[in-house]
Structure formats: structure tokens, C-alpha cells
Design a protein around this motif. Structure first.
Motif, PDB file in Angstrom:
ATOM      1  N   GLU A  47       0.833  -1.202   0.000  1.00  0.00           N
ATOM      2  CA  GLU A  47       0.000   0.000   0.000  1.00  0.00           C
ATOM      3  C   GLU A  47       0.871   1.257   0.000  1.00  0.00           C
ATOM      4  O   GLU A  47       0.576   2.234  -0.703  1.00  0.00           O
ATOM      5  N   LEU A  48       1.953   1.236   0.772  1.00  0.00           N
ATOM      6  CA  LEU A  48       2.879   2.369   0.819  1.00  0.00           C
ATOM      7  C   LEU A  48       3.530   2.587  -0.551  1.00  0.00           C
ATOM      8  O   LEU A  48       3.636   3.719  -1.029  1.00  0.00           O
ATOM      9  N   ALA A  49       3.946   1.497  -1.199  1.00  0.00           N
ATOM     10  CA  ALA A  49       4.550   1.596  -2.538  1.00  0.00           C
ATOM     11  C   ALA A  49       3.546   2.141  -3.543  1.00  0.00           C
ATOM     12  O   ALA A  49       3.891   2.968  -4.397  1.00  0.00           O
ATOM     13  N   ASP A  50       2.307   1.697  -3.439  1.00  0.00           N
ATOM     14  CA  ASP A  50       1.262   2.184  -4.340  1.00  0.00           C
ATOM     15  C   ASP A  50       1.030   3.681  -4.150  1.00  0.00           C
ATOM     16  O   ASP A  50       0.917   4.434  -5.121  1.00  0.00           O
ATOM     17  N   ASP A  51       0.976   4.129  -2.907  1.00  0.00           N
ATOM     18  CA  ASP A  51       0.782   5.550  -2.620  1.00  0.00           C
ATOM     19  C   ASP A  51       1.988   6.380  -3.081  1.00  0.00           C
ATOM     20  O   ASP A  51       1.825   7.492  -3.582  1.00  0.00           O
ATOM     21  N   ALA A  52       3.185   5.844  -2.914  1.00  0.00           N
ATOM     22  CA  ALA A  52       4.389   6.538  -3.390  1.00  0.00           C
ATOM     23  C   ALA A  52       4.333   6.679  -4.910  1.00  0.00           C
ATOM     24  O   ALA A  52       4.658   7.739  -5.457  1.00  0.00           O
ATOM     25  N   GLY A  53       3.903   5.642  -5.602  1.00  0.00           N
ATOM     26  CA  GLY A  53       3.762   5.707  -7.055  1.00  0.00           C
ATOM     27  C   GLY A  53       2.767   6.764  -7.481  1.00  0.00           C
ATOM     28  O   GLY A  53       2.989   7.497  -8.451  1.00  0.00           O
ATOM     29  N   ALA A  54       1.670   6.882  -6.744  1.00  0.00           N
ATOM     30  CA  ALA A  54       0.653   7.895  -7.065  1.00  0.00           C
ATOM     31  C   ALA A  54       1.223   9.303  -6.893  1.00  0.00           C
ATOM     32  O   ALA A  54       0.952  10.191  -7.717  1.00  0.00           O
ATOM     33  N   ILE A  55       2.022   9.515  -5.849  1.00  0.00           N
ATOM     34  CA  ILE A  55       2.659  10.815  -5.638  1.00  0.00           C
ATOM     35  C   ILE A  55       3.576  11.141  -6.813  1.00  0.00           C
ATOM     36  O   ILE A  55       3.552  12.248  -7.356  1.00  0.00           O
ATOM     37  N   LEU A  56       4.388  10.164  -7.223  1.00  0.00           N
ATOM     38  CA  LEU A  56       5.335  10.398  -8.319  1.00  0.00           C
ATOM     39  C   LEU A  56       4.631  10.541  -9.669  1.00  0.00           C
ATOM     40  O   LEU A  56       5.067  11.316 -10.518  1.00  0.00           O
ATOM     41  N   GLU A  57       3.546   9.827  -9.864  1.00  0.00           N
ATOM     42  CA  GLU A  57       2.772   9.982 -11.100  1.00  0.00           C
ATOM     43  C   GLU A  57       2.226  11.403 -11.205  1.00  0.00           C
ATOM     44  O   GLU A  57       2.327  12.054 -12.254  1.00  0.00           O
ATOM     45  N   SER A  58       1.682  11.894 -10.124  1.00  0.00           N
ATOM     46  CA  SER A  58       1.121  13.245 -10.108  1.00  0.00           C
ATOM     47  C   SER A  58       2.195  14.300 -10.368  1.00  0.00           C
ATOM     48  O   SER A  58       1.993  15.224 -11.162  1.00  0.00           O
ATOM     49  N   SER A  59       3.329  14.176  -9.715  1.00  0.00           N
ATOM     50  CA  SER A  59       4.390  15.182  -9.917  1.00  0.00           C
ATOM     51  C   SER A  59       4.956  15.099 -11.329  1.00  0.00           C
ATOM     52  O   SER A  59       5.326  16.126 -11.911  1.00  0.00           O
ATOM     53  N   THR A  60       5.009  13.906 -11.894  1.00  0.00           N
ATOM     54  CA  THR A  60       5.491  13.756 -13.276  1.00  0.00           C
ATOM     55  C   THR A  60       4.553  14.472 -14.236  1.00  0.00           C
ATOM     56  O   THR A  60       4.996  15.192 -15.132  1.00  0.00           O
ATOM     57  N   ARG A  61       3.265  14.315 -14.052  1.00  0.00           N
ATOM     58  CA  ARG A  61       2.289  15.001 -14.909  1.00  0.00           C
ATOM     59  C   ARG A  61       2.413  16.526 -14.775  1.00  0.00           C
ATOM     60  O   ARG A  61       2.282  17.248 -15.753  1.00  0.00           O
ATOM     61  N   ARG A  62       2.667  17.011 -13.547  1.00  0.00           N
ATOM     62  CA  ARG A  62       2.826  18.461 -13.344  1.00  0.00           C
ATOM     63  C   ARG A  62       4.032  19.023 -14.100  1.00  0.00           C
ATOM     64  O   ARG A  62       4.028  20.189 -14.480  1.00  0.00           O
ATOM     65  N   ARG A  63       5.042  18.210 -14.322  1.00  0.00           N
ATOM     66  CA  ARG A  63       6.223  18.688 -15.049  1.00  0.00           C
ATOM     67  C   ARG A  63       5.879  19.117 -16.472  1.00  0.00           C
ATOM     68  O   ARG A  63       6.556  19.950 -17.061  1.00  0.00           O
ATOM     69  N   PHE A  64       4.815  18.566 -17.021  1.00  0.00           N
ATOM     70  CA  PHE A  64       4.400  18.959 -18.363  1.00  0.00           C
ATOM     71  C   PHE A  64       3.821  20.377 -18.350  1.00  0.00           C
ATOM     72  O   PHE A  64       3.787  21.033 -19.383  1.00  0.00           O
ATOM     73  N   ASP A  65       3.378  20.837 -17.201  1.00  0.00           N
ATOM     74  CA  ASP A  65       2.894  22.210 -17.063  1.00  0.00           C
ATOM     75  C   ASP A  65       4.034  23.177 -16.741  1.00  0.00           C
ATOM     76  O   ASP A  65       4.079  24.282 -17.260  1.00  0.00           O
ATOM     77  N   THR A  66       4.937  22.743 -15.868  1.00  0.00           N
ATOM     78  CA  THR A  66       6.036  23.621 -15.441  1.00  0.00           C
ATOM     79  C   THR A  66       7.207  23.613 -16.412  1.00  0.00           C
ATOM     80  O   THR A  66       8.046  24.507 -16.362  1.00  0.00           O
TER      81      THR A  66
END
Length: 148
Positions: free
Chosen positions: A30-49
């Protein structure tokens, strides 16, 4: 398989995870899954920044390519949004993976081209300093919850 993936592992933490697993309610998967979700979200934000995980700005379009773009619709690495929309995460229990399965994903991340077009690297995968803080907060909060 085409595409590119970044992996966050717990390598070197085997003994620590074994000890944590003795805590009632601790779920490494569950911790690994949540960490992946955090990194997925920040990766998507890089397309904006338009910035790499290390904070560096992505290389701009070449002047000649820039002249062909409709700036009301297009921006770096976003024409239709397919690459950004393809970013996904998954976990394998002790690892979190974030990436894209698109054929050109690695080409855009690492740059280079066999045809000599000289496409520059525009890194979007990886762990930024802000990501490290978010992951630290995730683990700390999870442990605090378990110790109550």
C-alpha cells in the motif's frame, strides 16, 4: 516493449521493512502504491512547469520548429496531450514504477535521434527535491498513524 519507466525501490531497506511489517496494519504494498501515485502526479505536473526533476528548465523548441507551432494549442511535449496522459504508476509490493508505454516516450525523455534531428532531452521522470519531501511526509504520516 517501447516506452520508459523510472523505478523507486526499497533496495537496502530489507531489514527495516521486515521490522516495520511487524507493526499491525503496516502494508508495504500500500505504501509503494501511494508513493507511485505521488510520483505519477508530480510527473504530470512537469508537463505544465516544463522542468526536469532536478529543477532545470526543459530545452525550448528550435526556432524553426517553434515557427510551426500554434502556441494557443501546443507547448513543449504537449500537442494532443498523449504523452502526459499516458503517464501511469504501478507497484510491485516493494517498488513503485512511473512511466509511459508510448513508443516515443524514452526519446522525449532522453533526447537524441538516429535521424540526426538533435531532439534535446526533456527529462520528466525522476524524483525531485519536492517529491522527496512528499515521500518523507507519506512515510512519516503512515508510521505516526500506526503508532497511535
Amino acid at each position: 516493449m517501447a516506452g520508459v519507466t523510472a523505478t523507486l525501490t526499497t533496495e537496502g531497506l530489507t531489514q527495516t521493512i521486515a521490522k516495520l511489517s511487524r507493526l499491525e496494519g503496516f502494508q508495504m504494498a500500500e505504501l509503494a502504491d501511494d508513493a507511485g501515485a505521488i510520483l505519477e502526479s508530480s510527473t504530470r505536473r512537469r508537463f505544465d512547469t516544463k522542468t526536469a526533476p532536478d529543477g532545470a528548465d526543459w530545452a525550448p523548441w528550435s526556432e524553426s520548429y517553434d515557427d510551426t507551432r500554434n502556441h494557443d494549442v501546443h507547448s513543449l511535449l504537449i500537442e494532443e496531450g498523449d504523452l502526459r496522459d499516458s503517464i501511469a504508476s504501478y507497484s510491485t509490493g516493494t517498488e513503485a514504477h512511473v512511466g509511459s508505454n508510448l513508443v516515443y516516450a524514452a526519446h522525449q525523455h532522453f533526447g537524441g535521434d538516429e535521424t540526426g534531428s538533435g531532439v534535446p532531452a526533456r527529462p520528466y521522470l525522476g524524483v525531485s527535491a519536492e517529491d522527496e519531501l512528499d515521500l518523507h511526509d507519506l512515510v512519516t504520516t503512515r508510521l505516526e498513524d500506526l503508532m497511535q
